[in-house]
Design a protein around this motif. Structure first.
Motif, mmCIF file in Angstrom:
data_model
loop_
_atom_site.group_PDB
_atom_site.id
_atom_site.type_symbol
_atom_site.label_atom_id
_atom_site.label_comp_id
_atom_site.label_asym_id
_atom_site.label_seq_id
_atom_site.Cartn_x
_atom_site.Cartn_y
_atom_site.Cartn_z
ATOM 1 N N LYS A 122 2.272 1.664 -3.512
ATOM 2 C CA LYS A 122 1.194 2.052 -4.436
ATOM 3 C C LYS A 122 0.859 3.538 -4.292
ATOM 4 O O LYS A 122 0.730 4.253 -5.291
ATOM 5 C CB LYS A 122 -0.056 1.199 -4.168
ATOM 6 C CG LYS A 122 -1.119 1.340 -5.240
ATOM 7 C CD LYS A 122 -2.400 0.625 -4.852
ATOM 8 C CE LYS A 122 -3.172 1.482 -3.863
ATOM 9 N NZ LYS A 122 -4.356 0.803 -3.314
ATOM 10 N N GLU A 123 0.762 3.988 -3.056
ATOM 11 C CA GLU A 123 0.437 5.412 -2.820
ATOM 12 C C GLU A 123 1.609 6.317 -3.236
ATOM 13 O O GLU A 123 1.406 7.412 -3.735
ATOM 14 C CB GLU A 123 0.058 5.646 -1.355
ATOM 15 C CG GLU A 123 -1.286 5.049 -0.956
ATOM 16 C CD GLU A 123 -2.444 5.488 -1.855
ATOM 17 O OE1 GLU A 123 -2.480 6.676 -2.255
ATOM 18 O OE2 GLU A 123 -3.294 4.639 -2.186
ATOM 19 N N GLU A 127 0.833 -1.211 0.000
ATOM 20 C CA GLU A 127 0.000 0.000 0.000
ATOM 21 C C GLU A 127 0.866 1.259 0.000
ATOM 22 O O GLU A 127 0.528 2.252 -0.649
ATOM 23 C CB GLU A 127 -0.957 -0.005 1.206
ATOM 24 C CG GLU A 127 -2.042 -1.073 1.120
ATOM 25 C CD GLU A 127 -2.854 -1.040 -0.188
ATOM 26 O OE1 GLU A 127 -3.335 0.058 -0.570
ATOM 27 O OE2 GLU A 127 -3.004 -2.103 -0.826
ATOM 28 N N VAL A 128 1.977 1.213 0.729
ATOM 29 C CA VAL A 128 2.890 2.382 0.765
ATOM 30 C C VAL A 128 3.456 2.646 -0.634
ATOM 31 O O VAL A 128 3.460 3.781 -1.115
ATOM 32 C CB VAL A 128 4.033 2.166 1.784
ATOM 33 C CG1 VAL A 128 5.050 3.310 1.709
ATOM 34 C CG2 VAL A 128 3.482 2.033 3.200
ATOM 35 N N GLU A 159 1.495 6.621 -6.908
ATOM 36 C CA GLU A 159 0.393 7.493 -7.309
ATOM 37 C C GLU A 159 0.749 8.962 -7.053
ATOM 38 O O GLU A 159 0.469 9.830 -7.883
ATOM 39 C CB GLU A 159 -0.881 7.095 -6.541
ATOM 40 C CG GLU A 159 -2.115 7.935 -6.852
ATOM 41 C CD GLU A 159 -2.593 7.826 -8.305
ATOM 42 O OE1 GLU A 159 -2.252 6.818 -8.975
ATOM 43 O OE2 GLU A 159 -3.280 8.762 -8.775
ATOM 44 N N SER A 160 1.379 9.234 -5.920
ATOM 45 C CA SER A 160 1.655 10.644 -5.632
ATOM 46 C C SER A 160 2.750 11.180 -6.555
ATOM 47 O O SER A 160 2.708 12.350 -6.967
ATOM 48 C CB SER A 160 1.923 10.894 -4.145
ATOM 49 O OG SER A 160 3.234 10.590 -3.820
ATOM 50 N N GLU A 193 -4.059 -2.318 -7.959
ATOM 51 C CA GLU A 193 -4.437 -2.880 -6.648
ATOM 52 C C GLU A 193 -3.771 -4.238 -6.512
ATOM 53 O O GLU A 193 -3.521 -4.916 -7.510
ATOM 54 C CB GLU A 193 -5.967 -3.038 -6.559
ATOM 55 C CG GLU A 193 -6.751 -1.731 -6.554
ATOM 56 C CD GLU A 193 -6.418 -0.835 -5.366
ATOM 57 O OE1 GLU A 193 -6.165 -1.388 -4.269
ATOM 58 O OE2 GLU A 193 -6.379 0.399 -5.536
ATOM 59 N N GLN A 252 0.876 11.870 -9.761
ATOM 60 C CA GLN A 252 0.051 13.087 -9.652
ATOM 61 C C GLN A 252 0.902 14.358 -9.709
ATOM 62 O O GLN A 252 0.410 15.416 -10.058
ATOM 63 C CB GLN A 252 -0.778 13.072 -8.361
ATOM 64 C CG GLN A 252 -1.888 12.031 -8.332
ATOM 65 C CD GLN A 252 -2.932 12.221 -9.434
ATOM 66 O OE1 GLN A 252 -3.056 13.305 -10.019
ATOM 67 N NE2 GLN A 252 -3.673 11.159 -9.752
ATOM 68 N N TYR A 267 6.943 10.372 0.366
ATOM 69 C CA TYR A 267 5.839 9.530 0.822
ATOM 70 C C TYR A 267 6.377 8.289 1.543
ATOM 71 O O TYR A 267 5.921 7.927 2.637
ATOM 72 C CB TYR A 267 4.929 9.113 -0.344
ATOM 73 C CG TYR A 267 3.668 8.442 0.132
ATOM 74 C CD1 TYR A 267 2.516 9.184 0.409
ATOM 75 C CD2 TYR A 267 3.642 7.068 0.372
ATOM 76 C CE1 TYR A 267 1.367 8.575 0.897
ATOM 77 C CE2 TYR A 267 2.505 6.448 0.864
ATOM 78 C CZ TYR A 267 1.365 7.205 1.123
ATOM 79 O OH TYR A 267 0.240 6.603 1.614
ATOM 80 N N ARG A 322 6.679 7.261 5.925
ATOM 81 C CA ARG A 322 6.129 6.041 6.517
ATOM 82 C C ARG A 322 7.217 5.119 7.063
ATOM 83 O O ARG A 322 6.966 3.959 7.390
ATOM 84 C CB ARG A 322 5.236 5.335 5.506
ATOM 85 C CG ARG A 322 3.840 5.931 5.577
ATOM 86 C CD ARG A 322 3.184 6.135 4.246
ATOM 87 N NE ARG A 322 2.091 7.097 4.399
ATOM 88 C CZ ARG A 322 2.216 8.409 4.174
ATOM 89 N NH1 ARG A 322 3.381 8.925 3.810
ATOM 90 N NH2 ARG A 322 1.180 9.215 4.327
#
Ligand code: CO
Ligand code: CO
Length: 357
Positions: free
Chosen positions: A250-251, A247-248, A254-255, A353, A258, A276, A280
């Motif tokens: 993936k985010e 999840e880390v 994405e960031s 995902e 973006q 990011y 974490r």
């Protein structure tokens, strides 16, 4: 050819006297010529600042390549005697000469002896600038290469991977790519379990088993243009720690995506992913740059690194591929190919995902 014309303009602007180009992505980009297996025999396009050019090529390519002025040499001849004459006829005896970066040293050593009064520079000082900005045609070929990568991903995860070795899966990926494209853009990476802690793991005999996270990293070459995708999948019941790491990543990916827009620096995209991950607590486990440029080569400018000040422009294409690698546990990487428009546009779109098989 327009690109050659443009190349000559840059060459004169920067006050070079000529260029020596051996086969590879620059020759293909400038002339459309893509002769194969030319490593051993001298194959060379010579260009001077007036735009005069001569191709020196082995005789076995005589029916394959076409150039206005060409000399084909047979295995009984010494190509460097021909080269000496051609250098004189093109007036390439002194000055600043550009040389293909990937030219074999065995050629270059001979050539340097014939170019005593010249100073040599890498050809890429001009070609990397030209190649970095893709036109519509190039973008459509890259899109196609990316779509093939997506397709191969869906096909490979539709198969039962448990019990297959990393090597076997890599081979199946390569087979699928070769059915749809010219070939692979690099040897596929399949890294399972603890092996996934090594970002460039060489596929081994290790067999996939329940509980593994498996990194699949591969790409297709379509009409010369590369794609490069990575997905990390889970087999059976996923490990909680790796699930959290997934999840880390993936985010972070994405960031970084973006953040892409015309006018920002390459390092800003790296920063978005890195911040990011660091926030974490995994900063020390993200051990490579965020991405690399992509085109005729699978690694080219612009590099998405912590230090690259390059301003992103429309038509640039690169990967965004953050990863976290924990020794003795495993790793996660997610990679997409992105083109710069006003904002970023993903060329690869396979499921991001976590896929659990
Ligand atoms: Co990759
Ligand atoms: Co990559």
């Amino acid at each position: 050819m327009d690109r050659m014309k443009k190349f000559l303009e840059f060459l004169r602007e920067d006050d070079y006297d000529g260029a020596l180009i051996t086969p590879g992505s620059n020759l293909y980009y400038l002339t459309g010529m893509a002769p194969q297996a030319t490593e051993e025999r001298l194959f060379l396009l010579l260009v001077n600042r007036e735009g005069e050019s001569v191709l020196i090529a082995p005789k076995l390519y005589e029916n394959e390549v076409e150039w206005e002025n060409s000399v084909f040499w047979s295995d009984e001849e010494n190509p460097y005697e021909i080269l000496e004459r051609v250098l004189a006829s093109l007036n390439l005896k002194g000055g600043k000469i550009l040389v293909e970066d990937t030219m074999r040293a065995s050629f270059l050593i001979h050539i340097e002896r014939l170019l005593e009064d010249c100073t040599l520079y890498p050809l890429s000082v001009i070609t990397r600038e030209m190649r970095m900005r893709k036109d519509e045609k190039e973008l459509s070929l890259m899109k196609k290469a990316a779509e093939i990568a997506d397709k191969v991903f869906y096909e490979i995860i539709s198969r039962d991977l448990v019990g297959k070795s990393e090597k076997q899966i890599a081979l199946e990926i390569e087979f699928l790519i070769r059915e749809l494209a010219d070939g692979v853009s690099f040897s596929p990476i399949v890294a399972s379990g603890k092996n996934a802690a090594n970002p460039h793991h060489t596929p081994s005999e290790r067999k996939i088993r329940p509980g593994d996270f498996v990194i699949l990293d591969f790409g297709a070459k379509y009409e010369g243009y590369c794609s490069d995708i990575t997905r990390t999948i889970a087999i059976g019941h996923p490990n909680e720690k790796l699930k959290e790491i997934y999840e880390v990543v993936k985010e972070a990916q994405e960031s970084a995506f973006q953040s892409v827009r015309e006018g920002i620096k390459a390092k800003d995209v790296d920063r978005a992913a890195r911040d990011y991950i660091s926030e974490r607590g995994y900063g020390n486990y993200f051990i490579h740059r965020t991405g690399h440029g992509l085109g005729l080569e699978v690694h080219e400018e612009p590099y998405i690194s912590q230090t690259n000040e390059r301003i992103l422009e429309k038509g640039m294409t690169f990967t965004i591929e953050p990863g976290i690698y924990i020794p003795n546990l495993g790793g996660v990487r997610i990679e997409d190919d992105v083109a710069v428009e006003k904002k970023g546009k993903r060329l690869t779109n396979a499921e991001r995902e976590l896929v659990i098989l």
